[in-house]
Every structure is written in C-alpha cells, then in structure tokens.
Design a protein around this motif. Structure first.
Motif, mmCIF file in Angstrom:
data_model
loop_
_atom_site.group_PDB
_atom_site.id
_atom_site.type_symbol
_atom_site.label_atom_id
_atom_site.label_comp_id
_atom_site.label_asym_id
_atom_site.label_seq_id
_atom_site.Cartn_x
_atom_site.Cartn_y
_atom_site.Cartn_z
ATOM 1 N N TYR A 21 -1.171 24.474 -21.619
ATOM 2 C CA TYR A 21 -1.695 23.070 -21.792
ATOM 3 C C TYR A 21 -1.728 22.746 -23.325
ATOM 4 O O TYR A 21 -2.105 23.622 -24.113
ATOM 5 C CB TYR A 21 -3.057 22.920 -21.542
ATOM 6 C CG TYR A 21 -3.259 22.806 -19.875
ATOM 7 C CD1 TYR A 21 -3.299 21.549 -19.108
ATOM 8 C CD2 TYR A 21 -3.709 23.889 -19.216
ATOM 9 C CE1 TYR A 21 -3.568 21.529 -17.835
ATOM 10 C CE2 TYR A 21 -3.683 24.001 -17.772
ATOM 11 C CZ TYR A 21 -3.592 22.962 -17.180
ATOM 12 O OH TYR A 21 -4.061 22.705 -15.926
ATOM 13 N N ALA A 38 -0.766 27.840 -16.335
ATOM 14 C CA ALA A 38 -0.098 26.845 -17.215
ATOM 15 C C ALA A 38 -0.536 26.839 -18.572
ATOM 16 O O ALA A 38 -1.515 27.144 -19.094
ATOM 17 C CB ALA A 38 -0.189 25.488 -16.459
ATOM 18 N N GLY A 80 5.647 28.062 -22.819
ATOM 19 C CA GLY A 80 5.072 28.271 -21.620
ATOM 20 C C GLY A 80 3.916 29.260 -22.276
ATOM 21 O O GLY A 80 3.488 29.363 -23.310
ATOM 22 N N LEU A 90 -4.272 24.126 -13.117
ATOM 23 C CA LEU A 90 -3.246 24.845 -12.635
ATOM 24 C C LEU A 90 -3.169 26.429 -13.077
ATOM 25 O O LEU A 90 -3.218 26.438 -14.406
ATOM 26 C CB LEU A 90 -1.753 23.956 -13.168
ATOM 27 C CG LEU A 90 -1.681 22.399 -12.877
ATOM 28 C CD1 LEU A 90 -0.522 21.804 -13.400
ATOM 29 C CD2 LEU A 90 -1.732 22.249 -11.350
ATOM 30 N N THR A 122 3.073 23.036 -7.587
ATOM 31 C CA THR A 122 2.427 22.622 -8.951
ATOM 32 C C THR A 122 2.094 24.207 -9.223
ATOM 33 O O THR A 122 1.693 24.111 -10.849
ATOM 34 C CB THR A 122 1.219 21.922 -8.675
ATOM 35 O OG1 THR A 122 0.368 22.746 -7.668
ATOM 36 C CG2 THR A 122 1.570 20.514 -8.468
ATOM 37 N N ILE A 168 4.201 25.301 -12.247
ATOM 38 C CA ILE A 168 4.444 24.270 -13.546
ATOM 39 C C ILE A 168 4.174 25.523 -14.764
ATOM 40 O O ILE A 168 2.988 25.914 -14.734
ATOM 41 C CB ILE A 168 3.566 23.170 -13.461
ATOM 42 C CG1 ILE A 168 3.874 22.287 -12.439
ATOM 43 C CG2 ILE A 168 3.202 22.649 -14.806
ATOM 44 C CD1 ILE A 168 3.074 21.090 -12.329
ATOM 45 N N GLN A 169 4.766 25.424 -15.783
ATOM 46 C CA GLN A 169 4.574 26.225 -16.596
ATOM 47 C C GLN A 169 3.784 25.772 -17.893
ATOM 48 O O GLN A 169 3.086 26.461 -18.716
ATOM 49 C CB GLN A 169 5.905 26.952 -17.300
ATOM 50 C CG GLN A 169 6.569 26.057 -18.235
ATOM 51 C CD GLN A 169 7.605 27.016 -19.089
ATOM 52 O OE1 GLN A 169 8.066 28.425 -18.711
ATOM 53 N NE2 GLN A 169 8.264 26.368 -20.091
ATOM 54 N N SER A 170 4.066 24.474 -18.149
ATOM 55 C CA SER A 170 3.359 23.748 -19.299
ATOM 56 C C SER A 170 2.925 22.374 -18.877
ATOM 57 O O SER A 170 3.580 21.912 -18.187
ATOM 58 C CB SER A 170 4.199 23.838 -20.565
ATOM 59 O OG SER A 170 4.585 25.025 -21.182
ATOM 60 N N VAL A 171 1.823 22.006 -19.583
ATOM 61 C CA VAL A 171 1.186 20.601 -19.405
ATOM 62 C C VAL A 171 0.962 19.932 -20.771
ATOM 63 O O VAL A 171 0.190 20.529 -21.438
ATOM 64 C CB VAL A 171 0.339 20.545 -18.451
ATOM 65 C CG1 VAL A 171 -0.195 19.207 -18.163
ATOM 66 C CG2 VAL A 171 0.234 21.396 -17.023
#
Length: 320
Positions: free
Chosen positions: A117, A115, A317, A112, A69, A72-75
C-alpha cells in the motif's frame, strides 16, 4: 494481462496527478485498475469478498474486466471520493448506504493479503493527526517549534505572551468552512494575545512559536527516495497565494534524510510530504508531514522524479 501483477489505484476520475503515474505504468505495460469506490460501486461496479478457514477470496468486476483481488500486488490510495452514498436515495438511506460502503468496501480494499500500500489508508489516517506528527518528529530528531494544543484560553494567552518572536495559529484539520455561503480557507496566520477569547474553550486550538524563516522547503519522500524544493513566498503561509511563490530544486541534507526515514518507519508510511521552515542560520524546523499531499505543482523535474518513484513502488509490489 497477468492479474498477479495488477496495481489498484483508488482515486476520483478528475485526478490529473494520478494520470502522470498511470502513464508511466502503461508505458511499462503494468496492468492497472482505477477505482473510485465511493462512486463506482453505485454505478455498476461490484466488489465481493469471501472469508473461510484457511482461505480468503475476492472479486472486483468493472465494465471492462474481472479481477481476483487476492492477486493485487500494489494499492495506491490517492484521492478517492468520500463515501457519501447514492445521490438518488433519501438523506437517511443515503447516509446508511455510504457508511455501509465505507465499512464494507473500504474494509475489503484495506485488507488485501500481501498487497503493498502507498500508503495504507489506516496508516494515512493515523499520520494525519497533528499531535502524532509533532510527537513522531520530536522522537526522530527534527527541530520542532514550541507548540501548544489546548482548549484552555488562559493556557493559550500565557503561551502567546511568553513568545516574544510571535505566535501563529494553525487549524488541526482542514475542515470545510463557509462565510456567507462561500468557501473560505483557514490559513496559518500570526495571532496576538488580544485576539484570544474564551471561544478557545469550544475546541482544541493549535498555537506555535513563529519561526523567523528565510524560506520554506518541501521534501517529498517515496520510500528511500527524497526530492526537495525550496519555496520562496511573500506570505507566512505559501499556500495562500501560490501564484506569487517560486520553487527551486534543493538538496536534502543527510541529517534531515535520516530523520525522514525514521519518521516514515515510525508511522508505517511509504509516501510523505514534509514541510520545513528554514532560518537564515540554516536550521530546518519541522512544520508537518502530510501522508497524501498534492505534488504536481512543483518544478517539472521534481514532478517527474516523484511520479517515477511512485510508479517504481507500485510496480515492485510488496517486499519479499
């Protein structure tokens, strides 16, 4: 796949709007993990986070892959299911499990490191409060209809009596409501002084001067990209009978674009759906900005532009 480029999409399995963006990311060969934490964590998916001095780690395990996790670059916080707990449990245990999942898994997924968002869930929640929207809109230079939010019946009556052009009532939140067991929507509607009773004291109510509008405009903002549509409807609240409305792409004037940019920055949003009432003189009155509203009902070219803009945000990202 390179986990350092992974995109995490938080939504329910029936979200066809998200599918449009996921298809674009698939065409670009961007690795994506789709997760509905309010349901999937009770169906074999596991989420672990470890914190220690100088280090944070995490693992998300689904049926098809294991994901670091921290990579993770983008949510994309789209439309995940509510955290209600496993249905097989008793009411009390289900409520306990649901709240622990919200504060545990929800907290992990909102924290995160590094990341990007779209949008951060905590910023989404803050931006959903109508008083915050109106306050921010005023500071950003939008025209704002005269509005009062009160639980004082006399204040409400005085406000309605002083607005000769009419007043509308708007719910402060889209609370589920039932009449004789059937779902019932509380629409924006005109209200008269004789309708305001002491029941107003039960909770705050929002009353707003009615805008003598010629049409409505929706401006969807994704980062610095703005897409506008004109909405013509016979109803005061065009959402009520969408089969009767027509939508036409429209340009966004530069002063509105600047105010939209300031608004997004003020509430730390990447995405926002702005609604305006436009008068015959061309004045655009800010009505609201929903930080996570549906957008796939608009003209095809508008839908495609929004989908591409969201995909671009997720692919790029965080800013470096």
């Amino acid at each position: 796949m390179d986990d350092r480029r992974s995109v995490l999409v938080l939504t329910n399995p029936y979200d066809v709007t998200a599918d449009m963006v996921l298809r674009i990311l698939a065409d670009r060969r961007v690795p994506v993990v789709r997760l509905d934490p309010g349901a999937d964590l009770y169906a074999g998916v596991s989420l672990t986070a470890t914190y220690r001095t100088g280090e944070q780690r995490g693992t998300l395990r689904t049926a098809s892959r294991e994901l670091d996790t921290t990579g993770i670059q983008s949510v994309w916080v789209r439309r995940p299911s509510p955290y209600e707990g496993p249905p097989r449990l008793s009411d009390q245990d289900r409520r306990f499990a649901g709240e622990q999942t919200l504060w545990g898994a929800g907290g992990i997924l909102a924290s995160l490191p590094d990341a990007h968002y779209v949008n951060h869930p905590w910023n989404n929640r803050a931006a959903e409060f109508k008083p915050s929207q109106l306050s921010t809109a005023r500071l950003c230079g939008f025209l704002v209809p005269n509005t009062v939010i009160t639980n004082d019946p006399e204040e409400a009556r005085e406000f309605v009596a002083s607005r000769h052009g009419g007043v509308v009532y708007k719910p402060l939140w889209n609370t589920p409501y039932r009449v004789e067991g059937q779902p019932h929507s509380v629409w924006v509607r005109e209200v008269h002084g004789s309708e305001i009773t002491d029941a107003v004291s039960v909770c705050p109510h929002m009353f707003q001067a009615k805008v003598d509008k010629a049409f409505d405009v929706r401006v969807t903002a994704v980062g610095d990209r703005l897409v506008g549509v004109r909405i013509d409807s016979p109803d005061l609240d065009w959402r009520r009978r969408q089969d009767l409305m027509t939508c036409t792409p429209v340009d966004v004037p530069e002063p509105v674009a600047r105010a939209v940019t300031d608004y997004l920055a003020g509430l730390r949003l990447t995405y926002g759906a702005f609604d305006f009432a436009v008068t015959t003189a061309g004045d655009r009155y800010f009505l609201e900005c929903n930080p996570n509203r549906q957008w796939a009902w608009q003209p095809a070219q508008t839908i495609a532009a929004i989908a591409r803009a969201i995909a671009d945000q997720l692919e790029k990202g965080p800013d470096t």
